[in-house]
Write a protein that holds these residues in place. Structure first.
Motif, PDB file in Angstrom:
ATOM      1  N   ASN A  30       0.749  -1.084   0.085  1.00  0.00           N
ATOM      2  CA  ASN A  30       0.040  -0.049  -0.045  1.00  0.00           C
ATOM      3  C   ASN A  30       0.858   1.073  -0.075  1.00  0.00           C
ATOM      4  O   ASN A  30       0.330   2.204   0.654  1.00  0.00           O
ATOM      5  CB  ASN A  30      -1.078   0.135   1.235  1.00  0.00           C
ATOM      6  CG  ASN A  30      -1.971  -1.237   1.224  1.00  0.00           C
ATOM      7  OD1 ASN A  30      -2.507  -1.410   0.194  1.00  0.00           O
ATOM      8  ND2 ASN A  30      -2.071  -1.636   2.297  1.00  0.00           N
ATOM      9  N   GLY A  31       2.033   1.229  -0.625  1.00  0.00           N
ATOM     10  CA  GLY A  31       2.886   2.518  -1.013  1.00  0.00           C
ATOM     11  C   GLY A  31       3.629   2.712   0.433  1.00  0.00           C
ATOM     12  O   GLY A  31       4.283   3.839   0.371  1.00  0.00           O
ATOM     13  N   ASP A  32       3.630   1.761   1.581  1.00  0.00           N
ATOM     14  CA  ASP A  32       4.388   2.074   2.535  1.00  0.00           C
ATOM     15  C   ASP A  32       5.928   1.598   2.191  1.00  0.00           C
ATOM     16  O   ASP A  32       6.310   0.535   1.960  1.00  0.00           O
ATOM     17  CB  ASP A  32       3.964   1.215   3.762  1.00  0.00           C
ATOM     18  CG  ASP A  32       4.750   1.427   5.251  1.00  0.00           C
ATOM     19  OD1 ASP A  32       5.886   1.761   5.024  1.00  0.00           O
ATOM     20  OD2 ASP A  32       3.991   1.291   6.238  1.00  0.00           O
ATOM     21  N   GLU A  38      11.415  -3.565   3.648  1.00  0.00           N
ATOM     22  CA  GLU A  38      11.535  -4.841   4.438  1.00  0.00           C
ATOM     23  C   GLU A  38      11.145  -6.241   3.938  1.00  0.00           C
ATOM     24  O   GLU A  38      11.724  -7.211   3.892  1.00  0.00           O
ATOM     25  CB  GLU A  38      10.729  -4.703   5.782  1.00  0.00           C
ATOM     26  CG  GLU A  38      10.606  -5.959   6.880  1.00  0.00           C
ATOM     27  CD  GLU A  38      12.214  -6.063   7.311  1.00  0.00           C
ATOM     28  OE1 GLU A  38      12.141  -7.326   7.993  1.00  0.00           O
ATOM     29  OE2 GLU A  38      12.677  -5.303   7.374  1.00  0.00           O
ATOM     30  N   ALA A  39      10.065  -5.968   2.958  1.00  0.00           N
ATOM     31  CA  ALA A  39       9.354  -7.048   2.195  1.00  0.00           C
ATOM     32  C   ALA A  39      10.649  -7.598   1.148  1.00  0.00           C
ATOM     33  O   ALA A  39      11.062  -8.659   0.979  1.00  0.00           O
ATOM     34  CB  ALA A  39       8.399  -6.669   1.213  1.00  0.00           C
ATOM     35  N   LEU A  40      11.553  -6.352   0.640  1.00  0.00           N
ATOM     36  CA  LEU A  40      12.462  -6.761  -0.441  1.00  0.00           C
ATOM     37  C   LEU A  40      13.746  -7.460   0.267  1.00  0.00           C
ATOM     38  O   LEU A  40      14.380  -8.347  -0.241  1.00  0.00           O
ATOM     39  CB  LEU A  40      12.953  -5.365  -1.084  1.00  0.00           C
ATOM     40  CG  LEU A  40      12.045  -4.800  -2.101  1.00  0.00           C
ATOM     41  CD1 LEU A  40      12.441  -3.398  -2.661  1.00  0.00           C
ATOM     42  CD2 LEU A  40      11.708  -5.869  -3.469  1.00  0.00           C
ATOM     43  N   ARG A  41      14.141  -6.818   1.493  1.00  0.00           N
ATOM     44  CA  ARG A  41      15.179  -7.583   2.110  1.00  0.00           C
ATOM     45  C   ARG A  41      14.856  -9.068   2.472  1.00  0.00           C
ATOM     46  O   ARG A  41      15.655  -9.627   2.430  1.00  0.00           O
ATOM     47  CB  ARG A  41      15.378  -6.664   3.608  1.00  0.00           C
ATOM     48  CG  ARG A  41      16.485  -7.126   4.306  1.00  0.00           C
ATOM     49  CD  ARG A  41      16.552  -6.525   5.663  1.00  0.00           C
ATOM     50  NE  ARG A  41      15.602  -6.873   6.723  1.00  0.00           N
ATOM     51  CZ  ARG A  41      15.850  -8.109   7.214  1.00  0.00           C
ATOM     52  NH1 ARG A  41      16.805  -8.721   7.132  1.00  0.00           N
ATOM     53  NH2 ARG A  41      14.916  -8.500   8.200  1.00  0.00           N
ATOM     54  N   LYS A  42      13.472  -9.227   3.143  1.00  0.00           N
ATOM     55  CA  LYS A  42      13.046 -10.829   3.214  1.00  0.00           C
ATOM     56  C   LYS A  42      13.143 -11.621   1.957  1.00  0.00           C
ATOM     57  O   LYS A  42      13.537 -12.774   1.921  1.00  0.00           O
ATOM     58  CB  LYS A  42      11.815 -10.660   3.747  1.00  0.00           C
ATOM     59  CG  LYS A  42      11.705 -10.303   5.192  1.00  0.00           C
ATOM     60  CD  LYS A  42      10.199 -10.304   5.746  1.00  0.00           C
ATOM     61  CE  LYS A  42       9.939  -9.785   7.225  1.00  0.00           C
ATOM     62  NZ  LYS A  42       8.800  -9.757   7.708  1.00  0.00           N
ATOM     63  N   SER A  43      12.737 -11.025   0.857  1.00  0.00           N
ATOM     64  CA  SER A  43      13.033 -11.737  -0.394  1.00  0.00           C
ATOM     65  C   SER A  43      14.334 -11.911  -0.718  1.00  0.00           C
ATOM     66  O   SER A  43      14.656 -12.943  -1.284  1.00  0.00           O
ATOM     67  CB  SER A  43      12.201 -10.731  -1.464  1.00  0.00           C
ATOM     68  OG  SER A  43      12.620 -11.279  -2.956  1.00  0.00           O
ATOM     69  N   THR A 120      23.230  -5.722   9.255  1.00  0.00           N
ATOM     70  CA  THR A 120      24.379  -6.576   9.499  1.00  0.00           C
ATOM     71  C   THR A 120      24.967  -7.043   8.230  1.00  0.00           C
ATOM     72  O   THR A 120      24.443  -6.974   7.334  1.00  0.00           O
ATOM     73  CB  THR A 120      23.793  -7.745  10.258  1.00  0.00           C
ATOM     74  OG1 THR A 120      23.044  -8.736   9.508  1.00  0.00           O
ATOM     75  CG2 THR A 120      22.811  -7.413  11.806  1.00  0.00           C
ATOM     76  N   VAL A 121      26.229  -7.547   8.321  1.00  0.00           N
ATOM     77  CA  VAL A 121      26.962  -7.995   7.331  1.00  0.00           C
ATOM     78  C   VAL A 121      25.842  -9.353   6.771  1.00  0.00           C
ATOM     79  O   VAL A 121      25.918  -9.273   5.659  1.00  0.00           O
ATOM     80  CB  VAL A 121      28.129  -8.706   7.745  1.00  0.00           C
ATOM     81  CG1 VAL A 121      28.785  -9.609   6.742  1.00  0.00           C
ATOM     82  CG2 VAL A 121      29.278  -7.721   8.073  1.00  0.00           C
ATOM     83  N   GLU A 122      25.208 -10.243   7.453  1.00  0.00           N
ATOM     84  CA  GLU A 122      24.773 -11.123   6.722  1.00  0.00           C
ATOM     85  C   GLU A 122      23.275 -10.703   6.120  1.00  0.00           C
ATOM     86  O   GLU A 122      23.065 -11.101   5.132  1.00  0.00           O
ATOM     87  CB  GLU A 122      24.112 -12.138   8.052  1.00  0.00           C
ATOM     88  CG  GLU A 122      23.242 -13.450   7.467  1.00  0.00           C
ATOM     89  CD  GLU A 122      24.090 -14.058   6.665  1.00  0.00           C
ATOM     90  OE1 GLU A 122      23.519 -15.119   6.022  1.00  0.00           O
ATOM     91  OE2 GLU A 122      25.424 -13.991   6.585  1.00  0.00           O
ATOM     92  N   GLU A 123      22.903  -9.618   6.623  1.00  0.00           N
ATOM     93  CA  GLU A 123      21.690  -8.834   5.818  1.00  0.00           C
ATOM     94  C   GLU A 123      22.142  -8.255   4.547  1.00  0.00           C
ATOM     95  O   GLU A 123      21.322  -8.283   3.509  1.00  0.00           O
ATOM     96  CB  GLU A 123      20.922  -7.992   6.821  1.00  0.00           C
ATOM     97  CG  GLU A 123      20.144  -8.479   8.073  1.00  0.00           C
ATOM     98  CD  GLU A 123      19.962  -7.392   9.043  1.00  0.00           C
ATOM     99  OE1 GLU A 123      18.881  -7.561   9.767  1.00  0.00           O
ATOM    100  OE2 GLU A 123      20.237  -6.455   9.123  1.00  0.00           O
TER     101      GLU A 123
END
Length: 292
Positions: A30-32, A38-43, A120-123
């Motif tokens: 919804n444009g947030d 965060e969704a892209l990071r999880k992807s 983090t380095v892992e992220e």
């Protein structure tokens, strides 16, 4: 909420993800922009998990230094092409700086260290995997933290060396780091060479001798063997090797003239010890065509 081009652009600059991925993430959230990021990071983490078993034997050695504190980090990719990618290069530099700022003793501990972005380095690793499309591995970390003179040298991104020098100066320390990069001595001084290595070399040299030489008096035979062993020990020690910047001198004589001593050194080379898969495409085509 309308997903504007400027919003997509902002998310793309923030995450490095593709334009369509950013637009999709914004639409789904919804444009947030924070939720989309965060969704892209999880992807990215999901993509990283899928690529985790793929062999990464190319890559880069990155260094960071602040006075007597210095680190080398080996970061691997699957191909040399990605090892030259700007996203990968920025990641390796960021990891080296994070390693320098942290007290991490190895690559596992380094995973939780923070890079400049706050990740983090892992992220950050997961994010770069999503960008380059290959497995990326933070494989090894070595460090020196000393009041002595420390040199960090990286040759072509493929070989990295740290040298700790007591006495002497920065130029000598750097020259010695270049020497270690070029000559790869397994040991520092003769006293560091394991006794079992020396004994094995004695056995080999004795086996190579002719019956005539073996029949010589014991003291003469011992001198012959000792001479051969000393030569071998010189070949495998930093102190015994001819100095690459002045081959008329040994490293030991160069150090003696400068009133200096090498306390220790670390050397990393990209991919050493990793079993690489060599694809024989010609043989594969022949096999599929029933010609092999």
């Amino acid at each position: 909420m309308e997903i504007t081009a400027s919003l997509v652009k902002e998310l793309r600059e923030r995450t490095g993800a593709g334009m369509m991925e950013c637009k999709k993430a914004l639409s789904e959230n919804n444009g947030d922009i924070d939720a989309a990021a965060e969704a892209l990071r999880k992807s990215g983490l999901a993509k990283a998990d899928k690529k985790a078993d793929r062999v990464a034997a190319e890559g880069r050695i990155a260094a960071a230094q602040d006075g007597g504190k210095a680190v080398l980090v080996e970061i691997n990719s699957e191909t040399d092409f990605v090892a030259k990618d700007d996203n990968f290069l920025r990641f390796t530099d960021a990891v080296a700086q994070a390693a320098l700022a942290s007290d991490a003793a190895d690559a596992e501990a380094l995973k939780s260290a923070k890079v400049a972005s706050g990740e983090t380095v892992e992220e950050a690793r997961a994010a770069v995997i999503a960008k380059v499309g290959e497995n990326v591995l933070v494989r090894r970390l070595v460090r020196i933290d000393s009041p002595d003179t420390v040199a960090a040298y990286v040759h072509g991104g493929r070989i990295g060396v740290l040298v700790e020098l007591k006495g002497g100066d920065a130029d000598l320390a750097r020259g010695l780091a270049m020497h270690v990069a070029a000559m790869n001595p397994p040991y520092n001084k003769a006293s560091d060479v394991p006794a079992d290595f020396v004994e094995k070399e004695k056995e080999i040299e004795l086996a190579k001798m002719s019956d005539k030489d073996k029949g010589k008096p014991a003291d003469i035979l011992e001198k012959i063997i000792s001479g051969k062993i000393n030569k071998i020990v010189n070949e495998v020690t930093l102190y015994g090797q001819p100095y690459v910047l002045d081959t008329d001198k040994t490293v030991e004589s160069t150090l003696k003239a400068a009133g200096a001593e090498v306390v220790g050194f670390q050397r990393l080379a990209v991919g050493e010890g990793i079993e690489k898969v060599v694809e024989d495409y010609a043989a594969e085509v022949m096999k599929q065509a029933g010609l092999a």
